[in-house]
Design a protein around this motif. Structure first.
Motif, PDB file in Angstrom:
ATOM      1  N   ASP A 479     125.820  89.091  42.906  1.00  0.00           N
ATOM      2  CA  ASP A 479     126.999  89.426  43.713  1.00  0.00           C
ATOM      3  C   ASP A 479     127.380  90.892  43.549  1.00  0.00           C
ATOM      4  O   ASP A 479     127.767  91.562  44.528  1.00  0.00           O
ATOM      5  CB  ASP A 479     128.174  88.534  43.321  1.00  0.00           C
ATOM      6  N   LEU A 480     127.297  91.401  42.329  1.00  0.00           N
ATOM      7  CA  LEU A 480     127.645  92.802  42.104  1.00  0.00           C
ATOM      8  C   LEU A 480     126.673  93.731  42.833  1.00  0.00           C
ATOM      9  O   LEU A 480     127.092  94.732  43.432  1.00  0.00           O
ATOM     10  CB  LEU A 480     127.656  93.103  40.604  1.00  0.00           C
ATOM     11  N   MET A 481     125.384  93.407  42.807  1.00  0.00           N
ATOM     12  CA  MET A 481     124.411  94.219  43.533  1.00  0.00           C
ATOM     13  C   MET A 481     124.679  94.174  45.037  1.00  0.00           C
ATOM     14  O   MET A 481     124.581  95.204  45.726  1.00  0.00           O
ATOM     15  CB  MET A 481     122.998  93.729  43.228  1.00  0.00           C
ATOM     16  N   LYS A 482     125.078  93.007  45.537  1.00  0.00           N
ATOM     17  CA  LYS A 482     125.385  92.895  46.967  1.00  0.00           C
ATOM     18  C   LYS A 482     126.621  93.743  47.314  1.00  0.00           C
ATOM     19  O   LYS A 482     126.665  94.392  48.364  1.00  0.00           O
ATOM     20  CB  LYS A 482     125.618  91.434  47.348  1.00  0.00           C
ATOM     21  N   ASP A 486     126.672  96.741  49.990  1.00  0.00           N
ATOM     22  CA  ASP A 486     127.612  96.770  51.117  1.00  0.00           C
ATOM     23  C   ASP A 486     128.390  98.085  51.151  1.00  0.00           C
ATOM     24  O   ASP A 486     128.607  98.664  52.223  1.00  0.00           O
ATOM     25  CB  ASP A 486     128.584  95.596  51.023  1.00  0.00           C
ATOM     26  N   LEU A 487     128.830  98.549  49.978  1.00  0.00           N
ATOM     27  CA  LEU A 487     129.545  99.825  49.929  1.00  0.00           C
ATOM     28  C   LEU A 487     128.604 100.965  50.304  1.00  0.00           C
ATOM     29  O   LEU A 487     129.020 101.922  50.978  1.00  0.00           O
ATOM     30  CB  LEU A 487     130.130 100.032  48.533  1.00  0.00           C
ATOM     31  N   THR A 493     125.356 107.178  56.769  1.00  0.00           N
ATOM     32  CA  THR A 493     125.066 107.493  58.166  1.00  0.00           C
ATOM     33  C   THR A 493     123.554 107.461  58.343  1.00  0.00           C
ATOM     34  O   THR A 493     122.809 107.113  57.431  1.00  0.00           O
ATOM     35  CB  THR A 493     125.622 108.875  58.534  1.00  0.00           C
ATOM     36  N   ASP A 494     123.116 107.850  59.527  1.00  0.00           N
ATOM     37  CA  ASP A 494     121.675 107.864  59.773  1.00  0.00           C
ATOM     38  C   ASP A 494     120.962 108.901  58.914  1.00  0.00           C
ATOM     39  O   ASP A 494     119.763 108.755  58.613  1.00  0.00           O
ATOM     40  CB  ASP A 494     121.399 108.162  61.249  1.00  0.00           C
ATOM     41  N   ASN A 495     121.697 109.957  58.514  1.00  0.00           N
ATOM     42  CA  ASN A 495     121.047 111.069  57.818  1.00  0.00           C
ATOM     43  C   ASN A 495     121.352 111.133  56.320  1.00  0.00           C
ATOM     44  O   ASN A 495     120.588 111.743  55.566  1.00  0.00           O
ATOM     45  CB  ASN A 495     121.477 112.401  58.450  1.00  0.00           C
ATOM     46  N   ALA A 496     122.479 110.561  55.888  1.00  0.00           N
ATOM     47  CA  ALA A 496     122.864 110.737  54.484  1.00  0.00           C
ATOM     48  C   ALA A 496     123.702 109.558  54.028  1.00  0.00           C
ATOM     49  O   ALA A 496     124.190 108.753  54.835  1.00  0.00           O
ATOM     50  CB  ALA A 496     123.634 112.042  54.314  1.00  0.00           C
ATOM     51  N   ALA A 497     123.864 109.470  52.706  1.00  0.00           N
ATOM     52  CA  ALA A 497     124.698 108.439  52.082  1.00  0.00           C
ATOM     53  C   ALA A 497     125.460 109.069  50.929  1.00  0.00           C
ATOM     54  O   ALA A 497     124.923 109.945  50.225  1.00  0.00           O
ATOM     55  CB  ALA A 497     123.854 107.264  51.594  1.00  0.00           C
ATOM     56  N   ASP A 498     126.695 108.627  50.740  1.00  0.00           N
ATOM     57  CA  ASP A 498     127.513 109.174  49.656  1.00  0.00           C
ATOM     58  C   ASP A 498     127.057 108.676  48.292  1.00  0.00           C
ATOM     59  O   ASP A 498     127.177 109.398  47.293  1.00  0.00           O
ATOM     60  CB  ASP A 498     128.987 108.814  49.871  1.00  0.00           C
ATOM     61  N   ILE A 499     126.585 107.450  48.231  1.00  0.00           N
ATOM     62  CA  ILE A 499     126.210 106.859  46.947  1.00  0.00           C
ATOM     63  C   ILE A 499     124.869 106.149  47.069  1.00  0.00           C
ATOM     64  O   ILE A 499     124.387 105.890  48.178  1.00  0.00           O
ATOM     65  CB  ILE A 499     127.283 105.845  46.468  1.00  0.00           C
ATOM     66  N   ASP A 500     124.294 105.822  45.921  1.00  0.00           N
ATOM     67  CA  ASP A 500     123.087 105.013  45.863  1.00  0.00           C
ATOM     68  C   ASP A 500     123.451 103.678  45.222  1.00  0.00           C
ATOM     69  O   ASP A 500     124.045 103.638  44.133  1.00  0.00           O
ATOM     70  CB  ASP A 500     122.010 105.720  45.039  1.00  0.00           C
ATOM     71  N   ALA A 541     132.691 106.920  44.499  1.00  0.00           N
ATOM     72  CA  ALA A 541     133.278 105.704  45.073  1.00  0.00           C
ATOM     73  C   ALA A 541     134.768 105.607  44.761  1.00  0.00           C
ATOM     74  O   ALA A 541     135.580 105.249  45.627  1.00  0.00           O
ATOM     75  CB  ALA A 541     132.544 104.470  44.546  1.00  0.00           C
ATOM     76  N   LEU A 542     135.155 105.936  43.533  1.00  0.00           N
ATOM     77  CA  LEU A 542     136.569 105.888  43.152  1.00  0.00           C
ATOM     78  C   LEU A 542     137.369 106.974  43.863  1.00  0.00           C
ATOM     79  O   LEU A 542     138.518 106.743  44.274  1.00  0.00           O
ATOM     80  CB  LEU A 542     136.710 106.039  41.638  1.00  0.00           C
ATOM     81  N   CYS A 543     136.785 108.149  44.026  1.00  0.00           N
ATOM     82  CA  CYS A 543     137.465 109.223  44.756  1.00  0.00           C
ATOM     83  C   CYS A 543     137.756 108.813  46.198  1.00  0.00           C
ATOM     84  O   CYS A 543     138.857 109.036  46.717  1.00  0.00           O
ATOM     85  CB  CYS A 543     136.619 110.498  44.729  1.00  0.00           C
TER      86      CYS A 543
END
Length: 604
Positions: A479-482, A486-487, A493-500, A541-543
């Motif tokens: 569940d935590l991995m899911k 999801d986050l 976006t199509d080009n970038a992500a804020d987190i891994d 994520a917290l920011c």
């Protein structure tokens, strides 16, 4: 050449006297400008007018700015010498005119704005809060507020909301406002791709189509206001009650003599107030006197109705209003609305706090919903009857309903035997319980559940970050991995992500061993900053979670300053001057030594 070099080094050249005089003059003008800067900053912070009908020193009505210059000249040698030069005609460039005022206001406001933009650049992620209002000159003013996080040197994390500027707009459609917002963001070099939240008064937005990571969050304080508005319009008894409350206020406030009679009976702490037409939850202030001082209000009405010095029409109106207060239905409505508005008003004020995040807003909202559901019960109704009976005993009337006259529908011939009409509830107590008490609470509960569904959606996205210290007990590994995945999708976006997602999962597992349960997201972020942990995905994520706005209260607060600045005596103020004064007044530059150097350089 050697002799000249030595003289330059020892300040003994042939023009040494002139150079000394020039340096003295430079220091004099710097001192004058420093004092003028302090005067302008003081007037701007206090929202005071600068100019009067005259622009000449020592004349009447020459404005606050020149009067403060005259006052300072009485005790300060620098300003006294400057004023003497102006009066004697020794100088013509005195820096006391409106153009210098406007230039210094612009320089100070730009300094404040640049500091805000500098903090925003370090924070990277931000949200915008936008609201509009009409000023005294019938111009639609749009307020843009930036919300972001600032990490102090001691690792303290502060949630900041700062006014960017006021912008006049000609159209208030979604597309027109979006174009203005995008143009101003580009003007100040604020990247649209770093926006993570938007706060409006329940309006649709187009920016979400340009940046799917800019979560749209309607103003929850405004949504609560609409909840109360829906409930108040759901029952005829509620409409009648608020009409009577406003009529009593209008009756007393229309005359100083009648208001004096009211003050004689009421305590100083409680007084009648009008019903707010926009902020429904603040109507608690208008109802509280009827809840705790109904007897005193009735005595004031009774005194006026028996006083032969008043006109017959006023005496009759006072008697009519007193009779309405003597109805048990009025007492019950007072108790019901006092209980409902008292709870919702408290919730609304908490949601207007800058430091609140969506997780806390959801928790407070759920408690309010639980209170309303618990109140909607036979026990809640019986408790209301008891409290209303206490008011009736204070007013000395029988706590029973007067006989009701129902409007009977005209009889019609029924074509089929199964056609029938519902008979009205004849028991007045049951009728009030069903058509007023239950009706108001049902509408309020339903409205809360419908209007805050978007908040619940955003909370579910960030739910696993609310209690990182207890995350292993709340979620299984799958569940935590899911939740992390999801986050990751929500912040991609199509080009970038804020987190891994995978790295975030590993960081949360490691942090859960170091953080105690029920530690808020803000405290977790401070813990990461204080100990220099390399957990970039968790920090990001917290920011973003803490950057999301809960209400547009900061935008509405800026309108309070706008009303003080642009009043009926200053309705022709230019837009640049008004926006600059508002920024100085709201953000308060603080010590002038931070702004003095660039301001003096620009003016020099």
């Amino acid at each position: 050449w050697i002799e000249l070099s030595n003289r330059l080094r020892t300040d003994t050249t042939i023009d040494a006297a002139q150079q000394c005089q020039l340096n003295s003059e430079i220091l004099h003008w710097q001192a004058v400008l420093e004092r003028l800067l302090a005067i302008i900053n003081f007037l701007a912070e206090q929202c005071l007018a600068f100019r009067g009908s005259s622009h000449i020193l020592y004349e009447n009505n020459n404005g606050n700015f020149l009067k403060l210059v005259e006052l300072l000249a009485k005790f300060d040698n620098v300003m006294a010498d400057h004023v003497r030069r102006v009066k004697d005609g020794e100088i013509h460039t005195h820096y006391l005119g409106k153009n210098t005022q406007n230039e210094i206001i612009e320089l100070i406001s730009n300094g404040v704005r640049n500091e805000i933009l500098s903090n925003l650049k370090h924070a990277k992620y931000y949200s915008i809060i936008v609201d509009c209002t009409q000023d005294l000159s019938k111009t639609e003013q749009m307020s843009i507020v930036l919300r972001f996080l600032k990490i102090e040197e001691n690792a303290e994390v502060k949630i900041c909301e700062h006014l960017l500027e006021f912008i006049p707009v000609n159209e208030t459609t979604g597309k027109a406002l979006t174009d203005v917002i995008l143009q101003r963001l580009e003007h100040y070099g604020i990247p649209l791709e770093n926006m993570r939240g938007q706060g409006y008064d329940n309006g649709s937005n187009i920016i979400l189509n340009l940046n799917n990571r800019a979560f749209f969050i309607p103003c929850h304080a405004h949504s609560l206001n609409l909840v109360v508005s829906d409930a108040a319009k759901s029952s005829k008894d509620a409409v009648s009650y608020f009409t009577t409350v406003q009529a009593i206020y209008n009756f007393f406030s229309a005359s100083t003599h009648r208001w004096a009679v009211l003050k004689k009976h009421l305590e100083q702490k409680l007084t009648l107030k009008p019903l707010s037409q926009t902020r429904w939850e603040s109507r608690i202030e208008a109802i509280r006197p009827f809840r705790y001082s109904s007897g005193e209000i009735y005595d004031a009405l009774f005194e006026i109705s028996q006083d032969l010095s008043y006109d017959t029409s006023f005496r009759h109106e006072a008697e009519t209003l007193a009779q309405k207060m003597m109805q048990f239905q009025f007492s019950r409505c007072t108790v019901i609305w006092h209980n409902i508005l008292n709870q919702i008003n408290l919730t609304s004020k908490v949601m207007q706090n800058i430091t609140i995040d969506i997780s806390e807003a959801k928790m407070i909202l759920n408690k309010t919903l639980e209170y309303l559901k618990k109140y909607r019960s036979d026990e809640g109704f019986e408790e209301t009857v008891k409290e209303a009976t206490t008011i009736a005993e204070d007013l000395d009337f029988e706590p029973t309903f007067a006989p009701q006259k129902f409007i009977r529908p005209r009889k019609k011939t029924r074509q089929f035997c199964y056609e029938a009409h519902d008979d009205p509830i004849l028991n007045p107590n049951e009728r009030f319980k069903v058509e007023c008490f239950y009706c108001i609470l049902d509408v309020a509960i339903t409205s809360i559940e419908e209007r805050f569904c978007q908040l619940h959606g955003h909370c579910e996205t960030f739910e696993f970050l609310y209690d990182i210290g207890n995350i292993k007990n709340q979620f299984s590994k799958e569940d935590l991995m899911k939740q992390c995945q999801d986050l990751h999708l929500a912040l991609s976006t199509d080009n970038a992500a804020d987190i891994d997602a995978v790295e975030l999962y590993d960081e949360l597992i490691a942090l859960s061993e170091l953080i105690s349960p029920k530690t808020s997201p803000l405290k977790v972020l401070e813990f990461i900053a204080r100990n220099d942990f390399f957990t970039p995905n968790t920090a990001i994520a917290l920011c973003i979670l803490l950057t999301l706005p809960v209400s547009v209260a900061s935008g509405e607060r800026s309108f309070s300053k706008l009303k003080l600045l642009k009043n009926y005596l200053r309705s022709t103020m230019s837009q640049n001057r008004m926006s600059g004064l508002a920024l100085i007044s709201i953000e308060t530059p603080g010590p002038l030594n931070r702004l003095w150097s660039p301001t003096a350089t620009a003016l020099g």
